[in-house]
Design a protein around this motif. Structure first.
Motif, PDB file in Angstrom:
ATOM      1  N   ASP A  35       0.849  -0.674   0.023  1.00 44.89           N
ATOM      2  CA  ASP A  35       0.425  -0.181  -0.136  1.00 44.89           C
ATOM      3  C   ASP A  35       0.895   1.708  -0.062  1.00 44.89           C
ATOM      4  OD1 ASP A  35      -2.699  -1.540  -0.184  1.00 44.89           O
ATOM      5  OD2 ASP A  35      -2.695  -1.329   1.691  1.00 44.89           O
ATOM      6  N   ALA A  36       2.280   0.970   0.306  1.00 44.74           N
ATOM      7  CA  ALA A  36       2.786   2.491   1.266  1.00 44.74           C
ATOM      8  C   ALA A  36       3.206   2.472  -0.496  1.00 44.74           C
ATOM      9  CB  ALA A  36       3.992   2.290   1.810  1.00 44.74           C
ATOM     10  N   PHE A  37       4.028   1.367  -1.461  1.00 44.13           N
ATOM     11  CA  PHE A  37       4.889   1.196  -2.892  1.00 44.13           C
ATOM     12  C   PHE A  37       3.688   2.412  -3.650  1.00 44.13           C
ATOM     13  CE2 PHE A  37       6.924  -2.908  -2.194  1.00 44.13           C
ATOM     14  CZ  PHE A  37       7.678  -2.638  -1.067  1.00 44.13           C
ATOM     15  N   GLY A  38       2.730   1.825  -3.578  1.00 42.06           N
ATOM     16  CA  GLY A  38       1.342   2.125  -4.615  1.00 42.06           C
ATOM     17  C   GLY A  38       0.947   3.763  -3.954  1.00 42.06           C
ATOM     18  N   CYS A  39       1.115   4.290  -2.599  1.00 42.28           N
ATOM     19  CA  CYS A  39       0.250   5.743  -2.860  1.00 42.28           C
ATOM     20  C   CYS A  39       1.905   6.393  -2.852  1.00 42.28           C
ATOM     21  CB  CYS A  39       1.093   5.275  -0.960  1.00 42.28           C
ATOM     22  SG  CYS A  39       0.607   7.675  -0.374  1.00 42.28           S
ATOM     23  N   LEU A  40       3.222   6.361  -2.316  1.00 49.34           N
ATOM     24  CA  LEU A  40       4.261   6.749  -2.900  1.00 49.34           C
ATOM     25  C   LEU A  40       4.947   7.102  -4.200  1.00 49.34           C
ATOM     26  CD1 LEU A  40       6.211   6.060   0.591  1.00 49.34           C
ATOM     27  CD2 LEU A  40       5.414   8.295   0.052  1.00 49.34           C
ATOM     28  N   LYS A  89       7.076  16.522   3.038  1.00 44.77           N
ATOM     29  CA  LYS A  89       6.817  17.626   4.058  1.00 44.77           C
ATOM     30  C   LYS A  89       4.820  18.291   3.809  1.00 44.77           C
ATOM     31  CE  LYS A  89       9.494  20.604   6.025  1.00 44.77           C
ATOM     32  NZ  LYS A  89      10.127  21.420   6.321  1.00 44.77           N
ATOM     33  N   ARG A  90       5.313  18.240   2.104  1.00 42.40           N
ATOM     34  CA  ARG A  90       4.025  18.451   1.400  1.00 42.40           C
ATOM     35  C   ARG A  90       2.561  18.396   2.031  1.00 42.40           C
ATOM     36  NH1 ARG A  90       7.738  21.580  -1.388  1.00 42.40           N
ATOM     37  NH2 ARG A  90       6.603  20.237  -3.545  1.00 42.40           N
ATOM     38  N   VAL A  91       2.506  16.349   1.548  1.00 42.46           N
ATOM     39  CA  VAL A  91       1.995  15.982   1.733  1.00 42.46           C
ATOM     40  C   VAL A  91       0.426  15.620   3.034  1.00 42.46           C
ATOM     41  CG1 VAL A  91       1.373  12.628   1.521  1.00 42.46           C
ATOM     42  CG2 VAL A  91       3.683  14.022   0.577  1.00 42.46           C
ATOM     43  N   ASP A  92      -0.088  15.466   2.449  1.00 46.30           N
ATOM     44  CA  ASP A  92      -1.558  15.546   2.741  1.00 46.30           C
ATOM     45  C   ASP A  92      -2.188  14.075   3.145  1.00 46.30           C
ATOM     46  OD1 ASP A  92      -4.413  15.788   3.794  1.00 46.30           O
ATOM     47  OD2 ASP A  92      -4.821  15.869   2.411  1.00 46.30           O
ATOM     48  N   TRP A  93      -1.388  13.421   4.314  1.00 43.99           N
ATOM     49  CA  TRP A  93      -1.678  12.394   4.666  1.00 43.99           C
ATOM     50  C   TRP A  93      -3.397  11.993   4.975  1.00 43.99           C
ATOM     51  CZ3 TRP A  93       2.638   9.497   3.415  1.00 43.99           C
ATOM     52  CH2 TRP A  93       3.504   9.610   3.432  1.00 43.99           C
ATOM     53  N   ALA A  94      -4.020  12.757   5.176  1.00 36.65           N
ATOM     54  CA  ALA A  94      -5.402  12.344   5.292  1.00 36.65           C
ATOM     55  C   ALA A  94      -5.891  12.162   4.396  1.00 36.65           C
ATOM     56  CB  ALA A  94      -6.475  14.262   5.699  1.00 36.65           C
ATOM     57  N   GLU A  95      -5.560  11.976   2.402  1.00 33.30           N
ATOM     58  CA  GLU A  95      -5.590  12.328   1.417  1.00 33.30           C
ATOM     59  C   GLU A  95      -6.183  11.053   1.058  1.00 33.30           C
ATOM     60  OE1 GLU A  95      -5.020  13.214  -3.031  1.00 33.30           O
ATOM     61  OE2 GLU A  95      -3.432  13.676  -1.563  1.00 33.30           O
ATOM     62  N   ASP A 172      -3.246   5.491   6.213  1.00 29.92           N
ATOM     63  CA  ASP A 172      -3.537   4.140   6.466  1.00 29.92           C
ATOM     64  C   ASP A 172      -2.236   3.107   5.593  1.00 29.92           C
ATOM     65  OD1 ASP A 172      -5.977   4.706   7.283  1.00 29.92           O
ATOM     66  OD2 ASP A 172      -6.848   4.376   5.713  1.00 29.92           O
ATOM     67  N   ALA A 173      -1.895   3.410   4.681  1.00 30.45           N
ATOM     68  CA  ALA A 173      -1.042   2.972   3.774  1.00 30.45           C
ATOM     69  C   ALA A 173       0.257   3.173   3.995  1.00 30.45           C
ATOM     70  CB  ALA A 173      -1.066   3.954   2.064  1.00 30.45           C
ATOM     71  N   VAL A 174       0.676   4.497   4.198  1.00 29.90           N
ATOM     72  CA  VAL A 174       2.286   5.095   5.123  1.00 29.90           C
ATOM     73  C   VAL A 174       1.750   5.006   6.976  1.00 29.90           C
ATOM     74  CG1 VAL A 174       3.846   6.385   5.405  1.00 29.90           C
ATOM     75  CG2 VAL A 174       2.765   5.932   2.855  1.00 29.90           C
ATOM     76  N   VAL A 175       1.722   3.999   8.121  1.00 33.99           N
ATOM     77  CA  VAL A 175       1.238   4.443   8.895  1.00 33.99           C
ATOM     78  C   VAL A 175       3.099   5.229   9.997  1.00 33.99           C
ATOM     79  CG1 VAL A 175       0.540   3.723  10.931  1.00 33.99           C
ATOM     80  CG2 VAL A 175       0.424   2.647   9.435  1.00 33.99           C
ATOM     81  N   PRO A 176       2.110   6.769  10.317  1.00 36.60           N
ATOM     82  CA  PRO A 176       2.938   7.770  11.017  1.00 36.60           C
ATOM     83  C   PRO A 176       4.073   7.197  11.683  1.00 36.60           C
ATOM     84  CG  PRO A 176       0.821   8.787  11.250  1.00 36.60           C
ATOM     85  CD  PRO A 176       0.863   6.721  10.726  1.00 36.60           C
ATOM     86  N   ASP A 177       4.135   5.849  12.754  1.00 37.69           N
ATOM     87  CA  ASP A 177       4.683   5.325  13.191  1.00 37.69           C
ATOM     88  C   ASP A 177       5.321   3.488  12.599  1.00 37.69           C
ATOM     89  OD1 ASP A 177       5.258   6.897  15.007  1.00 37.69           O
ATOM     90  OD2 ASP A 177       3.332   6.847  16.204  1.00 37.69           O
ATOM     91  N   GLY A 178       4.817   3.537  11.482  1.00 34.70           N
ATOM     92  CA  GLY A 178       5.570   2.508  10.810  1.00 34.70           C
ATOM     93  C   GLY A 178       7.083   1.682  10.692  1.00 34.70           C
TER      94      GLY A 178
END
Length: 207
Positions: A35-40, A89-95, A172-178
């Motif tokens: 999911d992170a691979f896809g998101c990023l 730094k500009r990413v809206d992680w809630a998107e 969800d894809a890139v969990v802050p503390d993951g």
């Protein structure tokens, strides 16, 4: 066949005007967080994100180590790309993702309510509950794309389990503390020394 990520955190020393490979990504990140691979980066993007940095190729002025390591992978390497700390730094992680996830989400009942426990794929129990025939077609779930169903569609499975069609957010894809936190920590530290635009993550993938 699984997909793995490789690469380096690079930084630019403006005095020398050269990019240097600061640290191998393998030392900071372990696993296959699709999911992170896809998101990023738009790779294995079953969740349907608008990728932040897909198909950019190796960056201009890539360090000698990066170019050499990428070349060693030869035809096995694919989807090279990069993203700067300034962009991150500009990413809206809630998107939210652009569409619902292509996989059915599985939830378990807990003392705090329903909690997602996984994403169902080739599973006879899911097929029976959802009412699908087991028919393995590439890119489809039991022969049907999960996003053919409206978001929020649910199928109860007893009292303690249900399946739902859902949409992920970037968080969800890139969990802050993951598992990506060590990568971000290193990039942030280097950015404090060299500047946000002068620190980037350069990656590629193999299957």
């Amino acid at each position: 066949m699984g997909t793995d990520i490789h690469g380096f955190v690079e930084c630019l020393d403006e005095d020398d005007a050269l990019w240097a490979a600061a640290i191998d990504l393998d030392l900071l990140h372990h696993g296959r967080s699709y999911d992170a691979f896809g998101c990023l980066f738009g790779v294995r993007n079953s969740a349907g994100f608008r990728a932040l940095a897909a198909d950019r190729g190796l960056p201009e002025g890539a360090s000698e180590l990066v170019r050499g390591q990428f070349a060693e992978w030869g035809r096995d390497a694919h989807s090279p790309t990069w993203i700067s700390w300034a962009e991150l730094k500009r990413v809206d992680w809630a998107e939210p993702a652009e569409r619902v996830d292509a996989r059915i989400h599985e939830y378990r009942r807990t003392a705090d309510g329903w909690v997602m426990s996984g994403k169902a794929a080739w599973d006879a129990r899911v097929a029976e509950t959802v009412g699908l025939q087991m028919r393995r077609d590439p890119g489809r779930l039991f022969g049907y794309e999960a996003h053919d169903w409206p978001e929020g569609t649910e199928w109860p499975d007893g009292d303690d389990r249900l399946y739902r069609i859902g949409r992920l957010t970037r968080r969800d894809a890139v969990v802050p503390d993951g598992e990506w936190k060590p990568v971000w920590t290193v990039m942030e530290t280097l950015a404090a020394l060299y500047g946000d635009e002068n620190v980037r993550l350069t990656v590629w993938f193999d299957n």
